[in-house]
Structure formats: structure tokens, C-alpha cells
Design a protein around this motif. Structure first.
Motif, short mmCIF file in Angstrom:
data_model
loop_
_atom_site.label_atom_id
_atom_site.label_comp_id
_atom_site.label_asym_id
_atom_site.label_seq_id
_atom_site.Cartn_x
_atom_site.Cartn_y
_atom_site.Cartn_z
N UNK A 7 30.78 51.71 -11.59
CA UNK A 7 30.36 50.36 -11.97
C UNK A 7 29.54 50.38 -13.25
N UNK A 8 28.33 49.86 -13.19
CA UNK A 8 27.48 49.77 -14.38
C UNK A 8 26.75 51.08 -14.70
N UNK A 9 26.78 52.03 -13.79
CA UNK A 9 26.15 53.36 -13.98
C UNK A 9 24.66 53.24 -14.32
N UNK A 10 23.97 52.31 -13.70
CA UNK A 10 22.56 52.05 -13.99
C UNK A 10 21.63 52.87 -13.11
N UNK A 11 20.47 53.19 -13.64
CA UNK A 11 19.38 53.77 -12.87
C UNK A 11 18.55 52.65 -12.25
N UNK B 152 12.30 56.81 -20.53
CA UNK B 152 13.43 57.26 -21.35
C UNK B 152 14.40 56.13 -21.66
N UNK B 153 14.41 55.11 -20.82
CA UNK B 153 15.30 53.96 -20.99
C UNK B 153 14.60 52.81 -21.70
N UNK B 154 13.43 53.07 -22.25
CA UNK B 154 12.75 52.07 -23.08
C UNK B 154 11.72 51.22 -22.38
N UNK B 155 11.46 51.46 -21.10
CA UNK B 155 10.45 50.68 -20.38
C UNK B 155 9.05 51.21 -20.71
#
Length: 176
Positions: free
Chosen positions: A94-98, A131-134
């Protein structure tokens, strides 16, 4: 937080026996978060009490898989803040989200967990989110077992707010 709420959490969630914790430590007591997370009245009381611990600059509540998800959801309902649900690993389809839900890039996240022992998963997840910008500087939990988690997280640049500590639960038990 009232001593009545601490007593309710202690009564519902503290189990005796031999348990291996996520950290690998073996304990003679276990705080079964699913017992307070699955009780709608108690979960609501916990969420109401946690609202005051949310940093004012929080943009998004980040509930960690699996125990932090119901708490983050209840807090989202109480505060109107959006929530994301953070997996231990990104899904491979699917969206391959963490992090599922609200956008996290450039936003201030509050990591939400149920019980903290070593703080290991919070530290890992905070790093993954960063790492994802948060922007991640704060975490909160319902129960801090007072076994080094707060200090471990501080070394990673994270403050930890806890609704109750092991000491609070022990005090509530002694009063009953």
C-alpha cells in the motif's frame, strides 16, 4: 491526577507473576495496559488527565504501535489534535508508511506510549520520525515503571511526562 485514578489503574492493570518485559528484563509484576485501554470509562479518565501534560506547541499526537494507539486516539478526541499511528516498521504494501494518518513533516509530534520501562521503543520511533522530517522533543506515557526510561530518553533529547509512576501506584495500593 487524583489518587483515585492511580488506584483504579493499579487495581485494573497490575498483575503478579513472572513476566519478560519488552526490554528483556524479567519482572514479578506487570502493568497490563490492555486492561486500562479496553475499559472505556477508565481510558476516558486517563485521557482527560493526560490533556494537561501535552506541551502547548504540539501539532500531532503520535501513538506507538500497539499500546499508544488507543491512548493517542482518546487524546485526539479530547483535544481535537490530529493523530498518527506509528508502526515499528513501515508496512511493505500500500502506502508503505511508518506513520499512518496526519502529515508529520515539519510538525511537532508528541510521542504517546502506554507503559515505559527502558524507553527503548520511544527512542527508536522518535529517531524514525525525525528521519522523516518530524520535530520530536517530547513523549508521554500512562505508567512510568521508573526503571531508567526517563534518563535514557533524556540522553536522546526527549523529555518524558508520565501520568503515574510506579511509586504513585505503590502509594495508591498502600492506601487501599
Amino acid at each position: 491526577m487524583t489518587s483515585t485514578l492511580a488506584a483504579s489503574i493499579d487495581h485494573v492493570a497490575r498483575l503478579s507473576g513472572t513476566f519478560t518485559l519488552r526490554s528483556g528484563l524479567v519482572a514479578t509484576e506487570y502493568f497490563d495496559k490492555y486492561r486500562f485501554e479496553s475499559d472505556p470509562d477508565l481510558l476516558h479518565q486517563i485521557a482527560v488527565a493526560l490533556v494537561g501534560l501535552i506541551p502547548a506547541d504540539t501539532d500531532v499526537l503520535a501513538g506507538l504501535e500497539l499500546g499508544g494507539v488507543p491512548i493517542a486516539t482518546a487524546l485526539s478526541l479530547e483535544t481535537g489534535l490530529p493523530a498518527v499511528f506509528v508502526r515499528k516498521e513501515p508496512k511493505t504494501y500500500g502506502t508503505c508508511q511508518l506513520a499512518e494518518g496526519a502529515d508529520i513533516h515539519g510538525r511537532r509530534l508528541l510521542v504517546v506510549e502506554d507503559v515505559v520501562t527502558s524507553g527503548g521503543q520511544i527512542g527508536i520511533s522518535a529517531g524514525d520520525l525525525r528521519e522523516r522530517g518530524a520535530l520530536v522533543d517530547h513523549a508521554m506515557c500512562v505508567v512510568d515503571r521508573e526503571q531508567g526510561g526517563r534518563e535514557h530518553l533524556a540522553a536522546l533529547g526527549l523529555s518524558l511526562a508520565a501520568l503515574v509512576t510506579r511509586g504513585d501506584l505503590d502509594d495508591a495500593r498502600a492506601r487501599s
